[in-house]
Design a protein around this motif. Structure first.
Motif, mmCIF file in Angstrom:
data_model
loop_
_atom_site.group_PDB
_atom_site.id
_atom_site.type_symbol
_atom_site.label_atom_id
_atom_site.label_comp_id
_atom_site.label_asym_id
_atom_site.label_seq_id
_atom_site.Cartn_x
_atom_site.Cartn_y
_atom_site.Cartn_z
ATOM 1 N N ASP A 205 12.300 3.120 -9.917
ATOM 2 C CA ASP A 205 12.433 4.048 -8.792
ATOM 3 C C ASP A 205 11.882 3.440 -7.515
ATOM 4 O O ASP A 205 12.442 3.622 -6.429
ATOM 5 N N TRP A 206 10.786 2.719 -7.644
ATOM 6 C CA TRP A 206 10.150 2.080 -6.491
ATOM 7 C C TRP A 206 11.082 1.056 -5.845
ATOM 8 O O TRP A 206 11.164 0.959 -4.619
ATOM 9 N N ASN B 286 14.369 1.119 -5.721
ATOM 10 C CA ASN B 286 15.422 1.816 -4.981
ATOM 11 C C ASN B 286 14.885 2.567 -3.761
ATOM 12 O O ASN B 286 15.557 2.646 -2.733
ATOM 13 N N THR B 287 13.680 3.105 -3.868
ATOM 14 C CA THR B 287 13.129 3.917 -2.792
ATOM 15 C C THR B 287 12.557 3.073 -1.660
ATOM 16 O O THR B 287 12.775 3.360 -0.480
ATOM 17 N N TYR B 288 11.839 2.026 -2.005
ATOM 18 C CA TYR B 288 11.121 1.248 -1.001
ATOM 19 C C TYR B 288 11.647 -0.175 -0.803
ATOM 20 O O TYR B 288 11.815 -0.640 0.327
ATOM 21 N N THR B 289 11.898 -0.853 -1.916
ATOM 22 C CA THR B 289 12.095 -2.298 -1.848
ATOM 23 C C THR B 289 13.467 -2.712 -1.345
ATOM 24 O O THR B 289 13.584 -3.485 -0.381
ATOM 25 N N PHE B 290 14.511 -2.241 -1.995
ATOM 26 C CA PHE B 290 15.848 -2.682 -1.620
ATOM 27 C C PHE B 290 16.198 -2.345 -0.169
ATOM 28 O O PHE B 290 16.764 -3.191 0.539
ATOM 29 N N GLY C 130 0.780 -1.226 0.000
ATOM 30 C CA GLY C 130 0.000 0.000 0.000
ATOM 31 C C GLY C 130 0.811 1.275 0.000
ATOM 32 O O GLY C 130 0.247 2.365 -0.067
ATOM 33 N N ILE C 131 2.138 1.186 0.021
ATOM 34 C CA ILE C 131 2.942 2.411 0.035
ATOM 35 C C ILE C 131 3.904 2.455 -1.154
ATOM 36 O O ILE C 131 5.033 2.900 -1.050
ATOM 37 N N PHE C 132 3.404 1.981 -2.294
ATOM 38 C CA PHE C 132 4.227 2.039 -3.504
ATOM 39 C C PHE C 132 4.327 3.460 -4.044
ATOM 40 O O PHE C 132 5.138 3.748 -4.919
ATOM 41 N N GLY C 133 3.498 4.364 -3.515
ATOM 42 C CA GLY C 133 3.600 5.766 -3.897
ATOM 43 C C GLY C 133 3.298 5.984 -5.367
ATOM 44 O O GLY C 133 2.524 5.254 -5.977
ATOM 45 N N SER C 134 3.912 6.997 -5.953
ATOM 46 C CA SER C 134 3.696 7.306 -7.371
ATOM 47 C C SER C 134 4.920 6.931 -8.196
ATOM 48 O O SER C 134 5.100 7.407 -9.308
ATOM 49 N N GLU D 160 11.900 -1.038 -18.133
ATOM 50 C CA GLU D 160 12.633 -2.251 -17.759
ATOM 51 C C GLU D 160 13.022 -3.036 -19.013
ATOM 52 O O GLU D 160 14.156 -3.533 -19.127
ATOM 53 N N ILE D 161 12.107 -3.153 -19.956
ATOM 54 C CA ILE D 161 12.387 -3.868 -21.205
ATOM 55 C C ILE D 161 13.499 -3.169 -21.977
ATOM 56 O O ILE D 161 14.408 -3.820 -22.524
#
Length: 470
Positions: A106-107, A109-113, A97-101, A252-253
């Motif tokens: 970017d997601w 690097n910002t949240y996952t890793f 629920g906090i994947f943001g925009s 990504e592709i």
């Protein structure tokens, strides 16, 4: 763990084909003490079960008792196969629920890793993994294909916790030697391979069959070509399943094409699927998550290699990746299941993924492909039998047949009385209201579109009760 011999009586609903649900009313299903369905008896009530079925099975003697659960008098309850989540990141559960925009890259690097790196702390990992296992079980997920982290102790812990909780699972240590932050990368292809083997050996040492290891290259951009090739060799040597991502996002592709030119890979083209094929990873045990932007030739290659696809509609919508063309995949002969893809997806519910699969297919149809629309029956097939085939368990789970294992959920819907109130405890059965005039297909449709974990009353894996809503 050995359980009692059990007989379940009532209405059983499961997929008999992609487009058809089978309704077994007034039926008894007998489950042995090792969790195997040994008999399916039509027109059988509790009295007949005791007087005829129990002696017929030879269960009327010996020290093992027989437990009977009879719901035949309750027209708002039914048994359904356990859901199979073919793609989710256990390590990312706190971020739902906090994947943001953010865009996909970017997601990460910002949240996952950062979150995944922090789970090298096994105390923190235990807290997260215990919760995600309990949460998915509460939504009727009896089998989950989990990604852990690059940490060996953390990955091994996830496998241990699944065994303890009784959830059937594929557990994979994430392999990645590029693209991530310096503190969250494998040191080399050799080190990544060695660490993966440690996890495989640990799961083998548990001496059980519910939890299996799965080779897990995160996705092509995060793995060097030497690492992908080593994992391809490992897949051939061990015949283990493989899970990864493909064609989730257009950027990504583009990155894959830049990182893996055909001059380096020896692939027939610079497609995403071609990279995995050149590394020896694309085979009938490979689970490819997303597959949103596959080309015609890629889909043909995946079909030829008999690789499988995990459709993740919630995640694809939330991160604005795109709308996968599931009907097109199915017509190509590509076996497809559903994935929640937490935390790109926001819900641990495969039922939520099923309803979103219907809605996403309608968005595809809005572009002029009317036949793209999926039905309730079709998405429930993807959630059960389709998912079972994706994870290589089609002979064991996903339906109610003699010889299959009792991975099941008891579903209860709310009954509205004459005063417009819900019968029984207030709010007990959640958001689905049944008035009594609905047909069974209508009840199931209401459940698909309105149901949640409050409707999941009990859950069994191989005959063991692993969740009960109090």
């Amino acid at each position: 763990m050995q359980v009692k011999r059990q007989i379940f009586i009532g209405t059983f609903i499961h997929s008999s084909s992609l487009t058809k649900l089978e309704y077994l009313h007034n039926t008894a299903i007998a489950v042995s003490s090792d969790g195997i369905i040994v008999a399916i008896e039509p027109e059988c009530d509790a009295s007949k079960a005791k007087s005829l079925l129990v002696p017929k099975l030879g269960w009327d003697s010996g020290p093992v008792s027989v437990e009977i659960l009879d719901i035949s008098s309750q027209n708002s309850k039914f048994f359904f196969p356990g859901f199979i989540d073919t793609h989710l990141h256990a390590s990312q559960y706190p971020n739902v629920g906090i994947f943001g925009s953010s865009t996909l890259l970017d997601w990460l690097n910002t949240y996952t890793f950062p979150l995944e790196a922090s789970l090298a702390d096994t105390q923190k990992a235990k807290r997260v993994y215990t919760r995600v296992i309990r949460k998915t079980l509460s939504h009727g997920t009896t089998t989950a294909a989990y990604y852990a982290t690059i940490s060996v102790p953390s990955t091994n812990l996830l496998a241990d916790l699944c065994v303890s909780a009784g959830q059937r699972a594929l557990v994979g240590r994430v392999c990645m030697d590029q693209l991530g932050p310096d503190n969250y990368l494998d040191e080399s292809p050799e080190q990544s391979l060695a660490a993966t083997k440690e996890c495989i050996e640990h799961i083998a040492s548990l001496n059980q069959s519910l939890v299996r290891p799965v080779i897990t290259p995160r996705f092509a951009p995060a793995c060097s070509l030497p690492l992908l090739r080593k994992l391809g060799d490992l897949a051939r040597e061990t015949a283990l399943p493989v899970q990864t991502h493909i064609s989730e996002n257009r950027n990504e592709i583009k990155l894959v094409k830049e990182l893996f030119p055909t001059s380096a890979t020896g692939a027939r083209d610079d497609s995403y699927a071609g990279v995995y094929d050149a590394a020896g990873l694309l085979n009938d045990k490979m689970i490819l998550a997303h597959a949103v932007h596959l080309t015609e030739s890629e889909a043909d290659l995946i079909s030829a290699r008999k690789a499988k696809v995990s459709h993740c509609p919630c995640s694809n919508s939330a991160i604005t990746s795109g709308a996968a063309k599931v009907r097109w995949l199915l017509e190509k002969g590509i076996v497809t299941g559903l994935g929640t893809d937490m935390s790109g997806g926001y819900s641990p519910s495969v039922l939520e993924a099923a309803r979103h699969a219907v809605l996403v297919s309608r968005h595809v149809a809005m572009d002029g492909d009317e036949k793209a629309k999926l039905s309730v029956e079709e998405v429930l097939y993807l959630a059960t039998r389709g998912g079972a085939e994706v994870v290589g368990l089609e002979k064991k789970v996903g339906g109610f047949e003699v010889g299959m294992e009792w991975d099941a959920q008891l579903v209860g819907l709310g009954v509205v009385d004459e005063d417009g109130e819900e019968e029984g405890s207030e709010g007990e059965e959640g958001n689905v209201d049944v008035f009594g005039w609905e047909t069974w297909p209508e009840k199931v449709a209401k459940w698909v579109y309105n149901g949640d974990d409050r409707n999941t009353r009990k859950v069994w894996v191989r005959g063991r009760l692993v969740h009960e809503r109090k």
